[in-house]
Design a protein around this motif. Sequence first.
Motif, PDB file in Angstrom:
ATOM      1  N   ARG A  26      -3.030 -19.817  -4.270  1.00 20.74           N
ATOM      2  CA  ARG A  26      -3.447 -19.069  -5.262  1.00 20.74           C
ATOM      3  C   ARG A  26      -5.027 -19.779  -5.840  1.00 20.74           C
ATOM      4  O   ARG A  26      -5.719 -19.206  -6.768  1.00 20.74           O
ATOM      5  CB  ARG A  26      -2.441 -19.547  -6.519  1.00 20.74           C
ATOM      6  CG  ARG A  26      -1.290 -18.668  -6.280  1.00 20.74           C
ATOM      7  CD  ARG A  26      -0.444 -18.808  -7.693  1.00 20.74           C
ATOM      8  NE  ARG A  26       0.766 -18.407  -7.623  1.00 20.74           N
ATOM      9  CZ  ARG A  26       0.930 -17.099  -7.624  1.00 20.74           C
ATOM     10  NH1 ARG A  26       0.139 -16.293  -8.181  1.00 20.74           N
ATOM     11  NH2 ARG A  26       2.043 -16.393  -7.560  1.00 20.74           N
ATOM     12  N   LEU A  29      -7.457 -17.078  -6.232  1.00 23.34           N
ATOM     13  CA  LEU A  29      -7.227 -15.870  -7.398  1.00 23.34           C
ATOM     14  C   LEU A  29      -7.602 -16.712  -8.698  1.00 23.34           C
ATOM     15  O   LEU A  29      -8.223 -16.110  -9.481  1.00 23.34           O
ATOM     16  CB  LEU A  29      -5.623 -15.755  -7.470  1.00 23.34           C
ATOM     17  CG  LEU A  29      -5.092 -14.891  -8.298  1.00 23.34           C
ATOM     18  CD1 LEU A  29      -6.034 -13.594  -8.491  1.00 23.34           C
ATOM     19  CD2 LEU A  29      -3.541 -14.578  -8.590  1.00 23.34           C
ATOM     20  N   ASP A  30      -7.165 -18.038  -8.932  1.00 18.23           N
ATOM     21  CA  ASP A  30      -7.747 -18.827  -9.861  1.00 18.23           C
ATOM     22  C   ASP A  30      -9.429 -18.565 -10.137  1.00 18.23           C
ATOM     23  O   ASP A  30      -9.663 -18.591 -11.289  1.00 18.23           O
ATOM     24  CB  ASP A  30      -7.374 -20.178  -9.995  1.00 18.23           C
ATOM     25  CG  ASP A  30      -5.681 -20.384 -10.047  1.00 18.23           C
ATOM     26  OD1 ASP A  30      -5.131 -19.440 -10.608  1.00 18.23           O
ATOM     27  OD2 ASP A  30      -5.256 -21.336  -9.722  1.00 18.23           O
ATOM     28  N   ASN A  33      -9.942 -15.021 -11.397  1.00 16.50           N
ATOM     29  CA  ASN A  33      -9.935 -15.079 -12.876  1.00 16.50           C
ATOM     30  C   ASN A  33     -10.699 -16.093 -13.750  1.00 16.50           C
ATOM     31  O   ASN A  33     -11.109 -15.369 -14.941  1.00 16.50           O
ATOM     32  CB  ASN A  33      -8.328 -15.410 -13.224  1.00 16.50           C
ATOM     33  CG  ASN A  33      -7.370 -14.405 -12.684  1.00 16.50           C
ATOM     34  OD1 ASN A  33      -7.539 -13.341 -13.163  1.00 16.50           O
ATOM     35  ND2 ASN A  33      -6.346 -15.102 -12.337  1.00 16.50           N
ATOM     36  N   THR A 340      -7.092 -22.314 -16.425  1.00 16.42           N
ATOM     37  CA  THR A 340      -6.007 -21.457 -15.898  1.00 16.42           C
ATOM     38  C   THR A 340      -4.768 -21.356 -17.078  1.00 16.42           C
ATOM     39  O   THR A 340      -4.846 -22.362 -17.554  1.00 16.42           O
ATOM     40  CB  THR A 340      -5.617 -21.557 -14.706  1.00 16.42           C
ATOM     41  OG1 THR A 340      -4.847 -22.987 -14.494  1.00 16.42           O
ATOM     42  CG2 THR A 340      -6.610 -21.562 -13.605  1.00 16.42           C
ATOM     43  N   ILE A 490      -8.944  -8.937  -7.556  1.00  9.34           N
ATOM     44  CA  ILE A 490      -7.384  -9.566  -8.157  1.00  9.34           C
ATOM     45  C   ILE A 490      -6.261  -8.836  -7.860  1.00  9.34           C
ATOM     46  O   ILE A 490      -5.433  -9.593  -7.445  1.00  9.34           O
ATOM     47  CB  ILE A 490      -7.919  -9.719  -9.622  1.00  9.34           C
ATOM     48  CG1 ILE A 490      -8.879 -10.781  -9.774  1.00  9.34           C
ATOM     49  CG2 ILE A 490      -6.419 -10.276 -10.276  1.00  9.34           C
ATOM     50  CD1 ILE A 490      -9.221 -11.061 -11.418  1.00  9.34           C
ATOM     51  N   THR A 491      -6.218  -7.616  -7.912  1.00  9.58           N
ATOM     52  CA  THR A 491      -5.112  -6.878  -7.736  1.00  9.58           C
ATOM     53  C   THR A 491      -4.772  -6.985  -6.238  1.00  9.58           C
ATOM     54  O   THR A 491      -3.402  -7.206  -5.845  1.00  9.58           O
ATOM     55  CB  THR A 491      -5.220  -5.482  -8.213  1.00  9.58           C
ATOM     56  OG1 THR A 491      -5.636  -5.418  -9.547  1.00  9.58           O
ATOM     57  CG2 THR A 491      -3.924  -4.484  -7.940  1.00  9.58           C
ATOM     58  N   GLU A 494      -3.472 -10.239  -5.538  1.00  8.99           N
ATOM     59  CA  GLU A 494      -2.143 -10.484  -5.783  1.00  8.99           C
ATOM     60  C   GLU A 494      -0.947 -10.045  -4.880  1.00  8.99           C
ATOM     61  O   GLU A 494       0.080 -10.442  -4.791  1.00  8.99           O
ATOM     62  CB  GLU A 494      -1.909  -9.943  -7.421  1.00  8.99           C
ATOM     63  CG  GLU A 494      -2.513 -10.947  -8.395  1.00  8.99           C
ATOM     64  CD  GLU A 494      -2.603 -10.375  -9.878  1.00  8.99           C
ATOM     65  OE1 GLU A 494      -2.556  -9.208  -9.697  1.00  8.99           O
ATOM     66  OE2 GLU A 494      -2.737 -10.938 -10.818  1.00  8.99           O
ATOM     67  N   ARG A 495      -1.233  -8.507  -4.511  1.00 16.19           N
ATOM     68  CA  ARG A 495      -0.382  -8.212  -3.686  1.00 16.19           C
ATOM     69  C   ARG A 495      -0.361  -8.935  -2.189  1.00 16.19           C
ATOM     70  O   ARG A 495       0.793  -9.314  -1.661  1.00 16.19           O
ATOM     71  CB  ARG A 495      -0.984  -6.819  -3.067  1.00 16.19           C
ATOM     72  CG  ARG A 495      -0.780  -5.655  -4.112  1.00 16.19           C
ATOM     73  CD  ARG A 495      -0.970  -4.206  -3.724  1.00 16.19           C
ATOM     74  NE  ARG A 495      -1.266  -3.301  -4.689  1.00 16.19           N
ATOM     75  CZ  ARG A 495      -2.408  -2.899  -5.147  1.00 16.19           C
ATOM     76  NH1 ARG A 495      -3.550  -3.469  -4.512  1.00 16.19           N
ATOM     77  NH2 ARG A 495      -2.664  -1.942  -5.865  1.00 16.19           N
ATOM     78  N   LEU A 497      -0.660 -12.313  -2.027  1.00 15.80           N
ATOM     79  CA  LEU A 497       0.152 -13.332  -2.301  1.00 15.80           C
ATOM     80  C   LEU A 497       1.521 -13.048  -2.483  1.00 15.80           C
ATOM     81  O   LEU A 497       2.560 -14.023  -1.722  1.00 15.80           O
ATOM     82  CB  LEU A 497      -0.276 -13.929  -3.933  1.00 15.80           C
ATOM     83  CG  LEU A 497      -1.853 -14.666  -3.800  1.00 15.80           C
ATOM     84  CD1 LEU A 497      -1.902 -15.131  -5.263  1.00 15.80           C
ATOM     85  CD2 LEU A 497      -1.570 -15.889  -2.883  1.00 15.80           C
ATOM     86  N   ILE A 498       1.889 -11.901  -2.718  1.00 13.54           N
ATOM     87  CA  ILE A 498       3.510 -11.608  -2.734  1.00 13.54           C
ATOM     88  C   ILE A 498       3.891 -11.562  -1.175  1.00 13.54           C
ATOM     89  O   ILE A 498       4.816 -11.980  -0.930  1.00 13.54           O
ATOM     90  CB  ILE A 498       3.700 -10.227  -3.469  1.00 13.54           C
ATOM     91  CG1 ILE A 498       3.303 -10.191  -5.138  1.00 13.54           C
ATOM     92  CG2 ILE A 498       4.906  -9.754  -2.987  1.00 13.54           C
ATOM     93  CD1 ILE A 498       3.436  -8.917  -5.465  1.00 13.54           C
TER      94      ILE A 498
END
Length: 533
Positions: A26, A29-30, A33, A340, A490-491, A494-495, A497-498
Motif C-alpha cells: 500500500r 497508494l499512501d 493519497n 494517512t 488511485i482507483t 486499489e483494484r 491491491l485487492i
Amino acid sequence: MDMRIGGLASGMDIDQIVSDLMKAERMPLDKMNQDKQLLEWKRDDYREMNKLLKELDQHIFDGVFRQSTYLTKSTSSSNPTAVTAKAGNNAAATNTTINVTNLAKAAMYNSATLVTDNGGQPVSGDDNLDTITFNNGSKFDTPFTLKLSVMKPGESAASDITLDIDPSTDSINDVMSKINSHTSLGVSAFYDEATNKVVLTMKNTGSGAKLSITDDGSGDTKTAEFFSSLGFTNATTGRELGDSNGDGVVDGSDAAIKTVGQDASFTYNGFATTRKTNNFTINDVTYSLNQTGSANISVSQDTDTILDKIVKFVDKYNETIEKINGELKEERFRDYRPLTDKQKEDLSEREVELWEEKARSGMLKSDSILNGGLNSMRTDLYSQVTGANVNTKYDQLAEIGIKTSSNYLDRGKLIITEDKLRAAIQDDPDAIYQLFMSDGATNSEKGIARRLRDSIDQTMDKVEVKAGNSLKTNAQFTIGRNLSDLDTRITDFERRLIDIEDRYWSQFTAMEKAISRMNQQSMFLMNQFGGGM
C-alpha cells in the motif's frame, strides 16, 4: 473469492502476515493519497488568494474607482433649528442665506361639533353604524357610497373617488381606515374619541388643497348626510367641507372646520419665493425648513470623505499584499508529508494539528503567478499617469503623499503622509480623481485604480487557469486535471491491491491445505505403526 483459511494447520498468524505484506504493497497508494492532499491544499490556498484579490478589487470599485467619491460635499448651517441642508455631488461650493417667513402646512378639516348620538352621548368609533342614531337624527341602515373630490396642493384638476360603506359591518373607524387606504385621495383621517371629533388632514403641504362632497349626478346626498352626522355642519353636496354658506370660500363666515393649507415662504439670498413643501432642492442642495428664522448655509468640498476613501484603499491594499507575501515567504517543510488515516489514529488531536500545520505550510512559496501579480500591481502604483486630463502636478502617488515603505521587509506596503494628501485634495479634487480614474488607450494613460483592477483581473484569471473556482469542474483547470488523474490512478491501484491480497490469501490457503494434508498423512502413518506393535 476463494475460501480463506487461517493458520489452523501451520499455527502461523496468517491475518497479521497478510496485513504486514499489504502495508508494503500500500505504500505507493499512501503516497498518491498524500500527493492528492497536497494538490487539494494548494488549490484551496490559490482560491483563498483569489478571494483576497477579489475583495481588493471590489473595495477599489466601491471607493476610489467611483467619481462620486471625489465630488462629495459637506454642508453646515449657522442655525440648524431653522434650516438644514444636504448637498449633492453636483452642488457648487457656496454660501447661501435663507430667511424663513412661513413654513408649509397641510390643509386640515375637523368636526365643528361633537360626534354624539340623539341622546347627546359620545359615539364609540368601533360601533357599527347601523346601531347608532346620530345627534342630527341620521341613521344609516343600508349600504351607501361616500363620494369625495380632492384637489391636492399644486394641482389644477380634482380627483373623484368613491368608497363603499356597509353600516352592518362598518364603524366610524372602519370608514376612516378606508379613507386612509385610498392613496389617490391623499388624506389622512382619524376619529379622536378623546375630543369626539373627526380630523381629516391632507398628506401634502401647500396651499390650494380642497376636500369636497360630490356625487355622480344622481342627487345622492348620503355623503353630505354622513359628514353632517360627524359634526361637519352644513355639509352639502357640491361644496368643500366647511363651506357652510355656499360662497365657494372657507373663511371666517363659516364654521371653524378648515385650517387652510399654506406654502412655505422664504427669501433665498434676498430673493423672495415660495414652495409647496418645507423640503426642496435648489442647485443640487436640498434644504429643509424647520421653523421661521434665518440661517447661513455653507457648501464646501468634503475633504474628509475623500481622504477616508483613499486611506481605506491604501489600508486594504497593504492588508492584501501582506497576506499574499506571507504565502510567498512561508517555509515549506517537505519532510512533513500529509498523514494517512492510520498515522492519524496513532497520534493525539494536537499532534495531528501540529503535524498538518507544517505539512500544509508553504504551498505557494515563491509562486510565479502571485509574484508576477504583485510586481504588476507595484508597477501600476509607482508609474506616472499621463494623458490630457491629468494634472502634471499630481500625476504620481508620491505627489499626493503616498509612498512605499522604506523598510524592505514590508515588501511594497504604502505609507501615507496625511497632511500632504489632505492638502492635495483641497487644492484640486478633480486632479486626484484623474490620478486614480483617468482613462486612455495605453496603460500609462490609465489612472492607478484602473491599472490595478486590470492587473488584479489578469492575476485572478491566471490563478483560475491553475486552480479553478467553485463553479468549475476538475477538467477546466490544471490542478483539477491532476486531481482527476490521481483519482483514476488511485482507483486502479486499489483494484490491484485487492488482487494482490487475494493472491496472498490464495497462496497461504494452499500452504495451510498442504500442511493439513501432511499432518493427516503423518497421523495415519503413526496410527498404522502403533497398530502393528
